[in-house]
Every structure is written in structure tokens, then in C-alpha cells.
Design a protein around this motif. Sequence first.
Motif, mmCIF file in Angstrom:
data_model
loop_
_atom_site.group_PDB
_atom_site.id
_atom_site.type_symbol
_atom_site.label_atom_id
_atom_site.label_comp_id
_atom_site.label_asym_id
_atom_site.label_seq_id
_atom_site.Cartn_x
_atom_site.Cartn_y
_atom_site.Cartn_z
ATOM 1 N N ARG A 1 0.865 -1.172 0.000
ATOM 2 C CA ARG A 1 0.000 0.000 0.000
ATOM 3 C C ARG A 1 0.908 1.231 0.000
ATOM 4 O O ARG A 1 1.787 1.359 0.874
ATOM 5 N N ALA A 2 0.691 2.126 -0.981
ATOM 6 C CA ALA A 2 1.502 3.346 -1.106
ATOM 7 C C ALA A 2 2.988 2.998 -1.171
ATOM 8 O O ALA A 2 3.839 3.650 -0.545
ATOM 9 N N CYS B 1 2.825 -3.811 4.020
ATOM 10 C CA CYS B 1 1.855 -3.743 5.119
ATOM 11 C C CYS B 1 1.272 -5.125 5.405
ATOM 12 O O CYS B 1 1.410 -6.060 4.608
ATOM 13 N N VAL C 1 -0.719 3.375 9.614
ATOM 14 C CA VAL C 1 -1.842 2.933 8.767
ATOM 15 C C VAL C 1 -1.711 3.629 7.415
ATOM 16 O O VAL C 1 -1.714 4.861 7.341
ATOM 17 N N HIS C 2 -1.638 2.832 6.348
ATOM 18 C CA HIS C 2 -1.495 3.398 4.991
ATOM 19 C C HIS C 2 -2.797 3.307 4.190
ATOM 20 O O HIS C 2 -2.954 4.030 3.200
ATOM 21 N N ASP C 3 -3.751 2.470 4.629
ATOM 22 C CA ASP C 3 -5.000 2.331 3.866
ATOM 23 C C ASP C 3 -5.990 1.540 4.705
ATOM 24 O O ASP C 3 -5.619 0.895 5.694
ATOM 25 N N THR C 4 -7.265 1.628 4.338
ATOM 26 C CA THR C 4 -8.316 0.835 4.985
ATOM 27 C C THR C 4 -9.154 0.180 3.903
ATOM 28 O O THR C 4 -9.204 0.635 2.761
ATOM 29 N N SER C 5 -9.854 -0.882 4.309
ATOM 30 C CA SER C 5 -10.749 -1.548 3.362
ATOM 31 C C SER C 5 -12.001 -0.715 3.181
ATOM 32 O O SER C 5 -12.283 0.196 3.979
ATOM 33 N N SER C 6 -12.790 -1.018 2.186
ATOM 34 C CA SER C 6 -14.013 -0.265 1.918
ATOM 35 C C SER C 6 -15.017 -0.411 3.048
ATOM 36 O O SER C 6 -15.811 0.492 3.306
ATOM 37 N N LEU D 1 -7.528 -2.688 8.464
ATOM 38 C CA LEU D 1 -6.565 -1.595 8.332
ATOM 39 C C LEU D 1 -5.263 -2.167 7.784
ATOM 40 O O LEU D 1 -4.802 -3.235 8.234
ATOM 41 N N PHE D 2 -4.699 -1.477 6.802
ATOM 42 C CA PHE D 2 -3.435 -1.926 6.225
ATOM 43 C C PHE D 2 -2.324 -1.142 6.903
ATOM 44 O O PHE D 2 -2.102 0.047 6.629
ATOM 45 N N GLU E 1 1.653 -0.692 8.334
ATOM 46 C CA GLU E 1 3.081 -1.003 8.225
ATOM 47 C C GLU E 1 3.596 -1.098 9.655
ATOM 48 O O GLU E 1 3.667 -0.091 10.368
#
Length: 816
Positions: A190-191, A195, A210-215, A220-221, A223
Motif C-alpha cells: 500500500r503506497a 503492510c 496505517v497506509h489504507d483501509t478496506s471499503s 486496516l493496512f 506497516e
Amino acid sequence: MDEHALRTLEYDAIRRRLADDAACSLGVERALGMTPETNLAAVQALLDETAEARAMFSIKGGIPLGGITDIRPELRQSQIGGVLDPEQLLAVASTAGAARSLKAFLAKAEAGTWPLLVSYGNRIGVYSSLESAIGAAIAPNGLVLDSASMDLARIRSRKRVAEGRLREKLNSIITGPLRNYLQDPVIVQRADRACVPVKAEHRGAFGGIVHDTSSSGATLFVEPAAVVELGNEVREMEVQERQEIQRILMRLTGMIQQVSPGLWATVDALSTIDFIAARARLADRMNAVEPEIGAVGVTRLLSARHPLIDPEKVVAIDISLGEAENRALLITGPNTGGKTVTLKTVGLLTLMAQSGLHVPAARATIHLFDQVFSDIGDEQSIQQSLSTFSSHMTNIARILAELGPNALVLLDEVGAGTDPGEGAALARALLSYLLSRNARVVATSHYGELKSFAYTTDGIENASVEFDDVSLRPTYRLLQGIPGSSNAIAIAGRLGLPEEVLADARSLTVTVDEASTVIKGLEEAKRAALGEAKAAQEARREARVLREKAERELSQYEELRHEVRRKALEEARTIIRKAQDRAANLVADVKRRASAHYGSTVEADRAATQIREDLRDVEREAVDEIDALLALPRSGDDDETEAAEARPLHAGDRVRVPSLGLAGTLVDEPSENDKVSVQVGRLRVSVAPSSLVLLGGPPPLPKTPPKSQSQVIRTEREQPLEAGRGEDGIMAAAAVSQQLSLIGMRAEEALMSLDRYLDIAYGAGVERVRIVHGKGSGVLRRVVQDHLKTHAYVESFVTADPDEGGAGATIALMKK
């Protein structure tokens, strides 16, 4: 060249077909931008290029043009300081490699055979170092290789180590105590950061970024904090890698920039060669011929075909334009009969020839025009309020305004679309004006007045498209010198018009003017004359071919006779030289025997001297006989002439044997049915009396009957040389070869040589002879053995043993 004419004559369709035959985009661009030339030297150069490429296709099988792309955008980018990406660099390397291969191919060609293509090959540069540099730095898939630079190899090595440590740490996390906090035990990106997917409810217990989340927000994605520094190290290596790749691309782009002038010249040469090759391929596909281009005003097309019509359906036409009697050609005939196609064929083939293209015809001579104009088809315009007639007149007015002294003008249905009387008058005026401006004109019309006008006006010739009165269909053939009829009623009937309407129409056309009757008579007379002229021309051609063939065969026959005579003389003299050597050995042997017999060397010397003198006499006589035999005069070479007055032949007459071209003496008194013998030198031939030619001189005096063959043989055997078959007989036999070669002779020639040889061999006392006739088809062997069966001097014969030639030779035993 007039754009309207290019459009109406469908020149663009030829461009597109030519583009289809190009190997790369460079050739496509040249093909689509092709235009007719008006300079004679330029047109001839283009035609020569096309012809040269066709010859190379035929002999070499083609021209290698694979791997070439248009790299001009890359060259421009390099010249303005841009950096080429790996794909662009690969395109440059591929084109440079293809150019190098093409140059090598053309370098092997003979400059004397393909001077134009070889000269273009000489313009191609070779950039091996550039090819090698790009090939060593960039893989075929566009990836920059580690070998591109030492720094890149070092950076990628450190990056791989950092990535390994990062993966190892992440694997320990997803398999360790914290694995129950994860949605799945996987590593995701992610980015551009590594992660792991953490359940949202465990966010507080799992440290990291945290670099991203699911819809759904349930995942939580993150690192992990433990790998952030390792991730930073990997990112730092990636930045260094990109910077090093950019430096490599800049270096390779700089190499291209340094040789860009040569690459521009190479691309131009490649473009030209591809364009030439495309013209050659199109010519081969159309089964075209190279036209003769001239500036004398005459165009002649033999079996010309419109290049855009299906070759299986197109009808070839013959047409001549530009002579004193046909500076303008007026074509009449039925609708859908091929008038417009003829018009377009003349125009399009002229444009093709002036573009360096070969034309679909059996033979073509095309005048070089400065301008080509056409008024073809219905171009009425609602927007401009132009009717059919108005649109035609607008275009013709433009043509007359731009008309120069060397123009081809094509007018379809000239004067149509208005009152027939006024239209015909306008058409006559237009034709007269165009002739006065020295234009070459091809026009079509239905107006009967124009047919009469063409007959009475110098420089205009009638022509028509043929119509079959039986099938009521056009044949699409052009008949030059003959006006046509519209055949409107017949065509209307074929298209389904009711018979009662057709009958009414015929009743309304009962008045046939005198001009139409004359025209029809002329049409029939011209067709008959054309047929007779064609037959006469074919007969003259066949006669010329037969005469040339006869002359060649006669010349070859004379050369063969001379060569046979020369070789035979050389062989005979070689035989004599060998006989001389053998005779010398015999003399030495006789001298030894005589010395033993006489007991005195003086007496032996006298005997040897006498033998030598006798041998020299025999040698001289043999040489004289051989020379006389082989130097027989050819027909016309002797001093004897034919008798002034014909009279019956008699034994003793001097005659010529025409089949041999030789003169001789008649041996037999001619009879009505039998053949007679003629003595030609030492040869005797049997021929029909009717085939002989009496030579000049008085009739022969009566003489004693000739001896029979047995008497001749007996007399010859009674000569002192052969008597007793003693030492003299041994020497005579030694002077005669025991082998005769008949290889390469015809049957009659072989039998004459065989008889002559057996006469000499028998007289010399030879007991066994080898006759070489070769194997071949066996015909000469059968002829020889059949002849030996009845020969007076031959006791028996057998086919030779394998070590003596087998079936290629026959062994004959001579009678005692």
C-alpha cells in the motif's frame, strides 16, 4: 498536378494499394504522399528504380526490410535534449540493426546490375557501437539490465538485501503471536510500503503506520513499527536505482544525439528503398510492364487494364492517342459499355507512369504531360444550386482557364445535361478549342452530330465501345476508328422494358439519316479490314520467325561441317604421326633381321633405306588422300556451275548432291525407280536421281562398265602392298588404327565413315577392329551392326566385352 483530376481518376486508391505493399511506416508515408512528376529525367529515374527492384525480387527473392521503424520522433527528441525511454532506445537499435543488414545485403549485389539500389545502400550508416551499447543496457522486454552500469548493479544488490530483511521481519510478524490480530496472514503493498491486514478492533494493540483501509472499514493496512526503518531503506535504494537508470538513459540518448545526422540520412535511405520495393511489389501483383516515357505527344497502350477492376473481370483495351490523325479521340457507344472506364484507364495509367509506377498492360508508350484534367461523373451540388450541366460547365471553365500547352484533357459525356442541339454545338466548340491549344483529348458522347464532326475534322478520330447485337450486351472492347451507336432500345429491352413500348419506340425511329448508314457501313468495313490486317501481320510474323530459324540452322550446319572436317583432319594426322613412330620401330627391327640374314650391316642399311623411302611414299599418299577427302568443297565453293540446259543424266556426269552440299560423279545409269550411286571423292553415296543437280560440261564419253564390288575388292587385294601379307603387310597394318570412333555422328555420316575405314583396314591387312558408337539410345549401335551383317570385308562381329566398352562398342573380325 490538378487535384480534381487526381480525385476523379481515383489516384488515391492507387496510393492506398501502394501503401499496403510497404514494409514499414516510412514506406507507407511515402506511398500516401506520392504525386506524379512532370520532369522527364525524374520520371525515368523513378521507373528505373522500380524496374531494378523487380529484377532484384526476381533474382534475389526480395529485399530485407524487417525490423525497421520510423525513429524520426526519437531523433528529434534527442536533438532537443530529451531523454529516450527504453522502448524508444530499442526502436533505434532495431532500426540501426535492420539498416546494417540491408546495407550488407546491397553491398553483395553487383553495382553494374543494380546501380540505383546499391547507391542507396551506400547512404546507409553502420552504428554497431550504438547497437551494442543499447543491447548491453536494455533487455528486449524494455528492462534496464544490471550490466548497464556498475553503480546500478551495486544499488540493486543492496536493494535485494534490504528487501530480503524486510520480508523476513514481516514473515516473523504474520507467523508470530500477533497473527490473531490479522485478517489474513499475508503481506500486501500500500503506497509502495509493505503492510499487513490488521483487524480494526485490534488497532490499539498493533503498533505501526496505517497506509489504507478496506471499503468496509473492518481492515486496516498497517506497516508495523518494527519494519518502518527497513522499508525506508528499501525506498532509499529504489530512489537511487531510478536515478541511476535515468543517468544510463541519458548516456544512451547522448550517443544517439552524436550520430543523429547520419541516422537521419539512414532513415531517408530506408524510406526510399521501402518506397521503391513497394512499387516493385505492386507492379508484380498487377502483372505490369515498364512504360516508355516520351515527350513527342504520343500515347499507345496495348492490352491496357484498369488497375482497380478485378483482374478476372477487367477487359483489356488497345488505344492510341496523339498522332496527327488522333490528337483527340471521340468515344461513342451504349451506356454501361465501358466508355468511362476507357477514359479513366488512359488518365490513371498516365498518372501512374509519371509517378514511377509500372502500368498494367502488355506494352505501353506514354507521353509526359505537364497537366492532366478530367471532367468525369455527376457532381451536381444542392448547396451551391448547381445542376449536372452547371457543375460540368463550372469545372470545364476552370480547366480552360488553367490549360497549358502540354495537357491531357478527359471529358465524360461532353455537352450532356442540356438541349441536345445546343449541347452538341457546345461540345464541337470545346473540342475545336482544345485542339487549337495543342491539348490531347479523350471525350465520350452520345451525340450523333459529333461522330460526323470527327470524320470531317483533322486531328479527331472516332472510336467506340463494342456492342454484341446477338447477346444485346457490351463487350467492353474499344474499337478505334469506328463510331458506335447508343443501342438504347436494345439495352432497354434487356433491362425489362415491355415489348409494346419497345415496338412503339422503333416505329418512331424509322427515319435513318444518310450519315448513320454511312457510319454503319464504315464500321463493318473497318472491322473486316482489322481482321485481315491482323491475320496478315500474324502471317508476316510467322514467316519472319521461320526465316530466322532457317538461317540459324543453316549457319549452325555450316559451322558443324567445318568443325567436323577440322577435327577429322587433326585425328587423321595424329594417326599418321603414331604410324610413323611405329614404322620407325619396325624399320629398326627389319634392320636387325636383315643384318642377321645378309651378314652385313651395309646390306641391311640399304634394305632399311629402301623401306624408309617406301614408307614415306605411302605416308605422302595417305596424307594427300586424307586432305583431299576432308577438304571436299561445300555447296557453292567449287568452280563447277550448274548446266545451262537441262538434259537426262548419264553415268559419268558431274552432279551436285544438294542434301550434302557436295559435288561428285554419277556412277550408275539412272533408272525410273532405283536410286543411283554418286562417287564423292572416295565416298560413294546412294541417292534418288531426282534430287541431283547436273553440273556444266559436255556429256560423258562411253566407257567400260564399272567393276562390280567383288572385282574391285579382288583388284585391290592383288596390289603388291597386300600380297602375301608378309613384312610389308605387317607395316601397312601397323599404320592403320584398329579403332574407329563414331560418337556424335548421324547414322548416314557414321556409315560413310565406317565404309571408308573398313576399306583402308582391309587393304592394310588389319584382322580385328573396334568400332566405338556409344551406348545412348542404342540407335547408332543397331545401324552399325546391321551394316556389318552384309559388309563384304567383315567375317563376323560381336558386342565388345565390358573391359573394351561393353554395349558402347562392337568388335569386327575382317575376312582373310
